[in-house]
Scaffold this motif. Structure first.
Motif, PDB file in Angstrom:
ATOM      1  N   ASN A  69       0.454  -1.504   0.288  1.00 24.22           N
ATOM      2  CA  ASN A  69       0.145  -0.272   0.133  1.00 24.22           C
ATOM      3  C   ASN A  69       1.168   1.444  -0.184  1.00 24.22           C
ATOM      4  O   ASN A  69       1.503   1.430   1.157  1.00 24.22           O
ATOM      5  N   CYS A  70       1.457   1.917  -1.558  1.00 23.33           N
ATOM      6  CA  CYS A  70       1.986   2.206  -1.148  1.00 23.33           C
ATOM      7  C   CYS A  70       1.653   4.879  -0.592  1.00 23.33           C
ATOM      8  O   CYS A  70       2.228   4.838  -0.105  1.00 23.33           O
ATOM      9  N   SER A  71       0.469   4.093  -0.105  1.00 23.64           N
ATOM     10  CA  SER A  71      -0.380   5.326   0.547  1.00 23.64           C
ATOM     11  C   SER A  71      -0.168   5.578   1.923  1.00 23.64           C
ATOM     12  O   SER A  71      -0.042   6.124   2.953  1.00 23.64           O
ATOM     13  N   ALA A  72       0.599   4.188   2.277  1.00 20.28           N
ATOM     14  CA  ALA A  72       0.312   3.693   3.893  1.00 20.28           C
ATOM     15  C   ALA A  72       2.196   2.976   4.211  1.00 20.28           C
ATOM     16  O   ALA A  72       2.079   2.380   4.935  1.00 20.28           O
ATOM     17  N   LEU A  73       2.841   3.418   3.726  1.00 18.42           N
ATOM     18  CA  LEU A  73       4.955   3.634   4.102  1.00 18.42           C
ATOM     19  C   LEU A  73       4.920   3.876   5.083  1.00 18.42           C
ATOM     20  O   LEU A  73       4.294   4.962   5.674  1.00 18.42           O
ATOM     21  N   PHE A  74       6.067   2.939   5.973  1.00 18.39           N
ATOM     22  CA  PHE A  74       6.319   3.463   7.582  1.00 18.39           C
ATOM     23  C   PHE A  74       8.070   3.245   7.129  1.00 18.39           C
ATOM     24  O   PHE A  74       8.539   2.654   6.413  1.00 18.39           O
ATOM     25  N   VAL A  75       7.841   4.261   8.350  1.00 15.38           N
ATOM     26  CA  VAL A  75       9.710   4.021   8.157  1.00 15.38           C
ATOM     27  C   VAL A  75      10.467   3.129   8.431  1.00 15.38           C
ATOM     28  O   VAL A  75       9.449   2.299   9.524  1.00 15.38           O
ATOM     29  N   GLY A  76      10.880   2.541   8.144  1.00  7.09           N
ATOM     30  CA  GLY A  76      11.810   0.819   8.875  1.00  7.09           C
ATOM     31  C   GLY A  76      11.871  -0.565   7.544  1.00  7.09           C
ATOM     32  O   GLY A  76      11.866  -1.317   7.599  1.00  7.09           O
ATOM     33  N   GLN A  77      10.018   0.470   6.459  1.00  5.89           N
ATOM     34  CA  GLN A  77       9.430  -1.122   5.651  1.00  5.89           C
ATOM     35  C   GLN A  77      10.421  -1.521   5.059  1.00  5.89           C
ATOM     36  O   GLN A  77      10.938  -0.554   4.231  1.00  5.89           O
ATOM     37  N   TRP A  78      10.755  -2.994   4.602  1.00  8.59           N
ATOM     38  CA  TRP A  78      11.587  -3.076   3.877  1.00  8.59           C
ATOM     39  C   TRP A  78      10.847  -3.514   2.408  1.00  8.59           C
ATOM     40  O   TRP A  78       9.911  -4.055   2.680  1.00  8.59           O
ATOM     41  N   LEU A  79      11.406  -3.056   0.906  1.00  2.00           N
ATOM     42  CA  LEU A  79      10.799  -3.174  -0.015  1.00  2.00           C
ATOM     43  C   LEU A  79      11.445  -3.903  -1.086  1.00  2.00           C
ATOM     44  O   LEU A  79      12.624  -3.527  -0.641  1.00  2.00           O
TER      45      LEU A  79
END
Length: 86
Positions: A69-79
């Motif tokens: 969900n690109c509208s809900a990225l969060f710091v530390g999330q791995w992509l």
């Protein structure tokens, strides 16, 4: 009344259509996807910015990051930014 960001709305539509296309194409192939390189989301990052900085395409990014969900990225999330099919 909430202000609608047309660029973000268009990106989300293209993102979802690309995801559906890729999933439908990959569904019958029997191949698995292996992530080769990941990046951690930092403050201010967007999907579009990550796609551009990794020299990827929207279609590839969507395929290797299903259910993102690109509208809900969060710091530390791995992509995943680079992957291969096995």
């Amino acid at each position: 009344m909430a202000k609608i960001n047309n660029k973000a709305a268009m990106f989300n539509i293209v993102f979802m259509l690309s995801l559906l296309l890729i999933v439908s194409m990959a569904d019958g192939r029997g191949k698995t996807l292996q992530c080769d390189k990941v990046v951690g989301v930092q403050g201010g990052d967007t999907c579009l910015g990550i796609i551009q900085s990794s020299n990827s395409t929207t279609a590839t990014f969507v395929a290797i990051n299903p259910n993102l969900n690109c509208s809900a990225l969060f710091v530390g999330q791995w992509l995943c930014v680079s992957a291969t099919f096995n």
